[in-house]
Design an enzyme around this catalytic site. Sequence first.
Site, PDB file in Angstrom:
ATOM      1  N   ALA A 127      29.040  33.028  41.944  1.00  0.00           N
ATOM      2  CA  ALA A 127      29.855  31.878  41.536  1.00  0.00           C
ATOM      3  C   ALA A 127      31.237  32.366  41.132  1.00  0.00           C
ATOM      4  O   ALA A 127      31.471  32.780  40.002  1.00  0.00           O
ATOM      5  CB  ALA A 127      29.181  31.147  40.374  1.00  0.00           C
ATOM      6  N   PRO A 131      36.643  24.401  40.791  1.00  0.00           N
ATOM      7  CA  PRO A 131      37.312  23.218  41.328  1.00  0.00           C
ATOM      8  C   PRO A 131      38.839  23.354  41.359  1.00  0.00           C
ATOM      9  O   PRO A 131      39.491  22.869  42.265  1.00  0.00           O
ATOM     10  CB  PRO A 131      36.869  22.098  40.385  1.00  0.00           C
ATOM     11  CG  PRO A 131      35.537  22.542  39.870  1.00  0.00           C
ATOM     12  CD  PRO A 131      35.627  24.043  39.758  1.00  0.00           C
ATOM     13  N   ILE A 162      29.082  26.976  45.948  1.00  0.00           N
ATOM     14  CA  ILE A 162      28.142  28.092  45.769  1.00  0.00           C
ATOM     15  C   ILE A 162      27.169  28.124  46.944  1.00  0.00           C
ATOM     16  O   ILE A 162      26.360  27.211  47.117  1.00  0.00           O
ATOM     17  CB  ILE A 162      27.326  27.947  44.460  1.00  0.00           C
ATOM     18  CG1 ILE A 162      28.214  27.590  43.265  1.00  0.00           C
ATOM     19  CG2 ILE A 162      26.497  29.210  44.194  1.00  0.00           C
ATOM     20  CD1 ILE A 162      29.229  28.599  42.875  1.00  0.00           C
ATOM     21  N   PRO A 246      36.247  44.184  50.865  1.00  0.00           N
ATOM     22  CA  PRO A 246      36.230  44.661  52.255  1.00  0.00           C
ATOM     23  C   PRO A 246      34.878  44.452  52.952  1.00  0.00           C
ATOM     24  O   PRO A 246      34.837  44.045  54.121  1.00  0.00           O
ATOM     25  CB  PRO A 246      36.568  46.153  52.127  1.00  0.00           C
ATOM     26  CG  PRO A 246      37.390  46.231  50.880  1.00  0.00           C
ATOM     27  CD  PRO A 246      36.789  45.215  49.951  1.00  0.00           C
ATOM     28  N   GLU A 248      32.656  42.096  52.197  1.00  0.00           N
ATOM     29  CA  GLU A 248      32.482  40.659  52.402  1.00  0.00           C
ATOM     30  C   GLU A 248      33.267  40.189  53.627  1.00  0.00           C
ATOM     31  O   GLU A 248      32.764  39.450  54.470  1.00  0.00           O
ATOM     32  CB  GLU A 248      32.958  39.896  51.153  1.00  0.00           C
ATOM     33  CG  GLU A 248      32.824  38.398  51.287  1.00  0.00           C
ATOM     34  CD  GLU A 248      33.331  37.635  50.056  1.00  0.00           C
ATOM     35  OE1 GLU A 248      33.511  36.414  50.169  1.00  0.00           O
ATOM     36  OE2 GLU A 248      33.544  38.267  49.004  1.00  0.00           O
ATOM     37  N   GLN A 285      39.296  27.640  89.612  1.00  0.00           N
ATOM     38  CA  GLN A 285      40.128  28.716  89.064  1.00  0.00           C
ATOM     39  C   GLN A 285      40.551  28.461  87.618  1.00  0.00           C
ATOM     40  O   GLN A 285      40.535  29.380  86.781  1.00  0.00           O
ATOM     41  CB  GLN A 285      41.372  28.918  89.933  1.00  0.00           C
ATOM     42  CG  GLN A 285      42.142  30.164  89.526  1.00  0.00           C
ATOM     43  CD  GLN A 285      43.463  30.305  90.261  1.00  0.00           C
ATOM     44  OE1 GLN A 285      44.315  29.430  90.169  1.00  0.00           O
ATOM     45  NE2 GLN A 285      43.626  31.391  90.987  1.00  0.00           N
ATOM     46  N   GLY A 346      32.524  15.678  77.844  1.00  0.00           N
ATOM     47  CA  GLY A 346      31.964  14.729  76.873  1.00  0.00           C
ATOM     48  C   GLY A 346      30.693  15.221  76.218  1.00  0.00           C
ATOM     49  O   GLY A 346      30.421  14.917  75.049  1.00  0.00           O
TER      50      GLY A 346
END
Length: 386
Positions: A127, A131, A162, A246, A248, A285, A346
């Site tokens: 943590a 905010p 978190i 580093p 992380e 292409q 789509g």
Amino acid sequence: MTHSVAIEEEITLFKKTIEAFAKKEIEPYYSQWEEDGIIPRSLWKKLGEAGFLCVDLPEQYGGLGAPLHFAMSIVDEFSRLGFSSVSGNLAVHSNIVAHYILNAGSEEQKTHYLPKMVSGDFIGAIAMTEPGAGSDLQGIKTTAVKNTSTGEYVINGSKTFISNGQNFDFVIVVAKTNQALPASKGTTLFIVDGDSKGLTKGKKLKKIGLHSADTSELFLEEVRADHRQILGELDNGFITLMRELPRERTTLAVGACGAMEGALELTIQYIHEREVFGKPLSQLQVIRHKIAEMTTEAKVNRAYVNQCLALLERNQLSTVDASIAKLSTTEAQGRIADGCLQLFGGYGYMEEYPISRAFTDARVQRIYGGTSEIMKEIISKDVLGK
């Protein structure tokens, strides 16, 4: 056979084991978990039993003592297969939280938490973010004030975003312990158990991607912690955080590489099968060149990340190089997820096609672990000076 070739072969076999596990234990249920917005705790136990949690921890703490590349392969492979919610939350647990405890924890903390993290009995969280303070850790407001009569610290504050926020059994909380100093010199890390009085897991946050990765708010009201719950040194938490960044950021870069390659695999398969104007899309292409561009970008990023991993394994990876890897790979992931979705037409916009999930899951990569803007600031400071 050279050492590196032998390791490469072992990693290839290991990835096949991960894929087999994912096909059996994740794929049939993943869509439902995404609907439910949470990964069941039972999966954590299965991951532990399969030996996929904290593999690079020393054997004395229950790990396999495996090289760093094996730990990264798990994040890599789950990301490639499109299970980014599992990949991300597992990375926080195994590659981040476990290493905070391994590298900064007391022997008592290591023996209590690490074996249970390896087995999946304990799920870890961290943590940091608040905010009002996102990427700027200097702006944290959560306090831990020492009660002079009992010697305990009383923690008050709120945290957000978190990972493992609903499932965690313990959380590393970043709090200010010295109000007279800036956060960089007066911050401490505390290990707080999930059932601590005054700790409340807030609501699970609704996100546009990574739906089954439980991300939550956290509230701390008069939470008591004694000195044995301090992780690392009092008032020196910021240094511990910086030391682990580093790893992380490289973990996030590895996940980005896996996700890019997975999106490309899905797309290449699709354009071979999909026909327009009487021939497969893969023969046009404009499509072929787009695939060539995206493949080049993915491969170049992978090469740089591999270089960073080699440095990290030797404990020589700088914050700047990790930031370059994080910036480059996550930005590339966004472009490739978007480019691949476009080639599905789509159908790419339909949730039943995994490419749509790859697209929405990719977006947060440029935000957490330090935003792209923060990465640019770190890199530019290094290149240009303050």
